[in-house]
Write a protein that holds these residues in place. Sequence first.
Motif, PDB file in Angstrom:
ATOM      1  N   ALA A 146     -60.201 -46.018 -45.363  1.00  0.00           N
ATOM      2  CA  ALA A 146     -58.981 -46.769 -46.317  1.00  0.00           C
ATOM      3  C   ALA A 146     -59.156 -46.341 -47.761  1.00  0.00           C
ATOM      4  O   ALA A 146     -58.163 -46.187 -48.403  1.00  0.00           O
ATOM      5  CB  ALA A 146     -59.390 -48.226 -45.809  1.00  0.00           C
ATOM      6  N   ILE A 147     -60.543 -46.107 -48.184  1.00  0.00           N
ATOM      7  CA  ILE A 147     -60.386 -46.198 -49.688  1.00  0.00           C
ATOM      8  C   ILE A 147     -59.783 -44.938 -50.233  1.00  0.00           C
ATOM      9  O   ILE A 147     -59.060 -44.977 -51.183  1.00  0.00           O
ATOM     10  CB  ILE A 147     -62.153 -45.980 -50.092  1.00  0.00           C
ATOM     11  N   PRO A 148     -60.107 -43.556 -49.544  1.00  0.00           N
ATOM     12  CA  PRO A 148     -59.280 -42.494 -50.015  1.00  0.00           C
ATOM     13  C   PRO A 148     -57.713 -42.519 -49.998  1.00  0.00           C
ATOM     14  O   PRO A 148     -57.250 -42.193 -50.876  1.00  0.00           O
ATOM     15  CB  PRO A 148     -60.039 -41.307 -49.224  1.00  0.00           C
ATOM     16  N   ALA A 149     -57.622 -43.279 -48.823  1.00  0.00           N
ATOM     17  CA  ALA A 149     -55.908 -43.412 -48.579  1.00  0.00           C
ATOM     18  C   ALA A 149     -55.232 -44.091 -49.743  1.00  0.00           C
ATOM     19  O   ALA A 149     -54.244 -44.022 -50.087  1.00  0.00           O
ATOM     20  CB  ALA A 149     -55.854 -43.976 -47.197  1.00  0.00           C
ATOM     21  N   VAL A 150     -56.170 -45.285 -50.174  1.00  0.00           N
ATOM     22  CA  VAL A 150     -55.587 -46.336 -51.001  1.00  0.00           C
ATOM     23  C   VAL A 150     -55.400 -45.724 -52.483  1.00  0.00           C
ATOM     24  O   VAL A 150     -54.499 -45.758 -53.242  1.00  0.00           O
ATOM     25  CB  VAL A 150     -56.344 -47.479 -51.141  1.00  0.00           C
ATOM     26  N   VAL A 151     -56.584 -44.742 -52.691  1.00  0.00           N
ATOM     27  CA  VAL A 151     -56.448 -44.128 -54.062  1.00  0.00           C
ATOM     28  C   VAL A 151     -55.392 -43.026 -54.093  1.00  0.00           C
ATOM     29  O   VAL A 151     -54.644 -43.037 -55.050  1.00  0.00           O
ATOM     30  CB  VAL A 151     -57.891 -43.666 -54.462  1.00  0.00           C
ATOM     31  N   ALA A 152     -55.420 -42.369 -53.158  1.00  0.00           N
ATOM     32  CA  ALA A 152     -54.419 -41.127 -52.929  1.00  0.00           C
ATOM     33  C   ALA A 152     -52.991 -41.861 -53.051  1.00  0.00           C
ATOM     34  O   ALA A 152     -51.914 -41.330 -53.447  1.00  0.00           O
ATOM     35  CB  ALA A 152     -54.566 -40.300 -51.950  1.00  0.00           C
ATOM     36  N   TYR A 153     -52.614 -42.807 -52.267  1.00  0.00           N
ATOM     37  CA  TYR A 153     -51.148 -43.281 -52.136  1.00  0.00           C
ATOM     38  C   TYR A 153     -50.813 -43.774 -53.402  1.00  0.00           C
ATOM     39  O   TYR A 153     -49.754 -43.650 -53.909  1.00  0.00           O
ATOM     40  CB  TYR A 153     -51.184 -44.560 -51.064  1.00  0.00           C
ATOM     41  N   ASN A 154     -51.592 -44.515 -54.290  1.00  0.00           N
ATOM     42  CA  ASN A 154     -51.461 -45.075 -55.407  1.00  0.00           C
ATOM     43  C   ASN A 154     -50.898 -43.915 -56.365  1.00  0.00           C
ATOM     44  O   ASN A 154     -50.022 -43.908 -57.153  1.00  0.00           O
ATOM     45  CB  ASN A 154     -52.528 -46.016 -56.102  1.00  0.00           C
ATOM     46  N   ARG A 155     -51.879 -43.064 -56.543  1.00  0.00           N
ATOM     47  CA  ARG A 155     -51.893 -41.885 -57.354  1.00  0.00           C
ATOM     48  C   ARG A 155     -50.607 -40.934 -57.274  1.00  0.00           C
ATOM     49  O   ARG A 155     -49.802 -40.927 -58.076  1.00  0.00           O
ATOM     50  CB  ARG A 155     -52.848 -40.878 -57.247  1.00  0.00           C
ATOM     51  N   TYR A 156     -50.571 -40.679 -55.805  1.00  0.00           N
ATOM     52  CA  TYR A 156     -49.133 -39.857 -55.481  1.00  0.00           C
ATOM     53  C   TYR A 156     -47.577 -40.674 -55.797  1.00  0.00           C
ATOM     54  O   TYR A 156     -46.797 -40.303 -55.992  1.00  0.00           O
ATOM     55  CB  TYR A 156     -49.403 -39.529 -53.897  1.00  0.00           C
ATOM     56  N   SER A 157     -47.609 -42.111 -55.305  1.00  0.00           N
ATOM     57  CA  SER A 157     -46.609 -42.834 -55.497  1.00  0.00           C
ATOM     58  C   SER A 157     -46.267 -42.728 -57.050  1.00  0.00           C
ATOM     59  O   SER A 157     -44.848 -42.712 -57.325  1.00  0.00           O
ATOM     60  CB  SER A 157     -46.820 -44.180 -55.024  1.00  0.00           C
ATOM     61  N   ASN A 158     -47.147 -42.925 -57.716  1.00  0.00           N
ATOM     62  CA  ASN A 158     -46.982 -42.794 -59.414  1.00  0.00           C
ATOM     63  C   ASN A 158     -46.498 -41.302 -59.542  1.00  0.00           C
ATOM     64  O   ASN A 158     -45.241 -41.423 -60.219  1.00  0.00           O
ATOM     65  CB  ASN A 158     -48.142 -43.028 -60.313  1.00  0.00           C
ATOM     66  N   GLU A 159     -46.990 -40.451 -59.117  1.00  0.00           N
ATOM     67  CA  GLU A 159     -46.665 -38.913 -59.403  1.00  0.00           C
ATOM     68  C   GLU A 159     -44.912 -38.731 -58.979  1.00  0.00           C
ATOM     69  O   GLU A 159     -44.247 -37.999 -59.645  1.00  0.00           O
ATOM     70  CB  GLU A 159     -47.452 -38.056 -58.836  1.00  0.00           C
ATOM     71  N   VAL A 160     -44.967 -39.307 -57.653  1.00  0.00           N
ATOM     72  CA  VAL A 160     -43.481 -39.097 -57.316  1.00  0.00           C
ATOM     73  C   VAL A 160     -42.426 -39.924 -57.988  1.00  0.00           C
ATOM     74  O   VAL A 160     -41.432 -39.636 -58.420  1.00  0.00           O
ATOM     75  CB  VAL A 160     -43.366 -39.580 -55.885  1.00  0.00           C
ATOM     76  N   ASP A 161     -42.735 -41.093 -58.537  1.00  0.00           N
ATOM     77  CA  ASP A 161     -41.770 -41.989 -59.387  1.00  0.00           C
ATOM     78  C   ASP A 161     -41.522 -41.109 -60.671  1.00  0.00           C
ATOM     79  O   ASP A 161     -40.409 -41.154 -61.116  1.00  0.00           O
ATOM     80  CB  ASP A 161     -42.260 -43.390 -59.680  1.00  0.00           C
ATOM     81  N   ARG A 162     -42.694 -40.468 -61.212  1.00  0.00           N
ATOM     82  CA  ARG A 162     -42.178 -39.819 -62.333  1.00  0.00           C
ATOM     83  C   ARG A 162     -41.376 -38.470 -62.289  1.00  0.00           C
ATOM     84  O   ARG A 162     -40.548 -38.166 -63.079  1.00  0.00           O
ATOM     85  CB  ARG A 162     -43.790 -39.311 -63.029  1.00  0.00           C
ATOM     86  N   LEU A 163     -41.664 -37.764 -61.251  1.00  0.00           N
ATOM     87  CA  LEU A 163     -40.793 -36.684 -60.801  1.00  0.00           C
ATOM     88  C   LEU A 163     -39.191 -37.209 -60.530  1.00  0.00           C
ATOM     89  O   LEU A 163     -38.467 -36.443 -60.920  1.00  0.00           O
ATOM     90  CB  LEU A 163     -41.317 -36.112 -59.753  1.00  0.00           C
ATOM     91  N   VAL A 164     -39.190 -38.214 -59.794  1.00  0.00           N
ATOM     92  CA  VAL A 164     -37.863 -38.745 -59.412  1.00  0.00           C
ATOM     93  C   VAL A 164     -37.216 -39.106 -60.898  1.00  0.00           C
ATOM     94  O   VAL A 164     -35.960 -38.805 -61.128  1.00  0.00           O
ATOM     95  CB  VAL A 164     -37.841 -39.928 -58.524  1.00  0.00           C
ATOM     96  N   ASN A 165     -37.966 -39.781 -61.616  1.00  0.00           N
ATOM     97  CA  ASN A 165     -37.417 -40.235 -62.978  1.00  0.00           C
ATOM     98  C   ASN A 165     -36.900 -38.884 -63.876  1.00  0.00           C
ATOM     99  O   ASN A 165     -35.889 -38.864 -64.566  1.00  0.00           O
ATOM    100  CB  ASN A 165     -38.304 -41.030 -63.960  1.00  0.00           C
ATOM    101  N   ARG A 166     -37.570 -37.863 -63.889  1.00  0.00           N
ATOM    102  CA  ARG A 166     -37.413 -36.674 -64.470  1.00  0.00           C
ATOM    103  C   ARG A 166     -36.240 -36.033 -63.739  1.00  0.00           C
ATOM    104  O   ARG A 166     -35.244 -35.640 -64.479  1.00  0.00           O
ATOM    105  CB  ARG A 166     -38.310 -35.573 -64.433  1.00  0.00           C
ATOM    106  N   PHE A 167     -36.076 -35.868 -62.472  1.00  0.00           N
ATOM    107  CA  PHE A 167     -34.680 -35.597 -61.794  1.00  0.00           C
ATOM    108  C   PHE A 167     -33.546 -36.488 -62.076  1.00  0.00           C
ATOM    109  O   PHE A 167     -32.412 -35.850 -62.399  1.00  0.00           O
ATOM    110  CB  PHE A 167     -34.978 -35.476 -60.304  1.00  0.00           C
ATOM    111  N   ASP A 168     -33.853 -37.795 -62.261  1.00  0.00           N
ATOM    112  CA  ASP A 168     -32.622 -38.535 -62.775  1.00  0.00           C
ATOM    113  C   ASP A 168     -32.100 -38.299 -63.939  1.00  0.00           C
ATOM    114  O   ASP A 168     -30.766 -38.378 -64.469  1.00  0.00           O
ATOM    115  CB  ASP A 168     -32.838 -39.996 -62.431  1.00  0.00           C
TER     116      ASP A 168
END
Length: 234
Positions: free
Chosen positions: A182-204
């Motif tokens: 669970a722990i690596p999945a939590v850390v990775a999910y939070n980090r990657y979700s933030n990176e995806v949001d930043r990329l989507v904001n750049r695209f928008d």
Amino acid sequence: MSFTHLILGASTVVQLVMLSLLLISLASWTVIFKKRIGLTQARKAADDFEDDFWSGMDLASLYTRTSRREEGTAGMEAIFLAGFQEFLRLRSQPSVDPESVVTGSQRAMRAALSRETDELELHLPVLATAASVSPYIGLFGTVWGIMNAFMALGTVKQATLQQVAPGIAEALIATAIGLFAAIPAVVAYNRYSNEVDRLVNRFDTFAEEFSNILQRQAHSLKAAKAQAESHGQA
């Protein structure tokens, strides 16, 4: 009392729980590595395309070069191609006003942005699911193992710590494996979700800036046509 001996000596249910957690962990790490590579490539592609786009290159030349790329397009390039292709198609129609041209291009870019967002978020639910269910699966294995350990004590006249310790230890291993998944999945999910949001904001943001450019070009083309018609009538 070695770690391997405790796993091999666990009950069938606890072993199945451990196996399930191991498979969940493998799936999580596979997604983690794939998303790491994919997001790194997406960021680099966006940086390279923005450099070309804002370098002053003619949009028609950039469109031609990008559309002929054999490996396909993604991210910001896909949004640019969708918007400019729709712009060229609508602009070729003589009866379409500039606002309709820009509106059509914006719709095409929004559709492309939605597809790229879905692509960036692909497999992230796997990490979210692994992070949320792994501790509970491990807890189930622990409860089951401890229950069996205490039930075994009912068959003996005198209970000792030596008798109950192996059963409790093998049960607690299930919780440990659940936390390991669970722990690596939590850390990775939070980090990657933030990176995806930043990329989507750049695209928008790029889509909005590109819409402004297309709007200026559409109105300039209309003014040029009106001027040419006035000269022809004169």
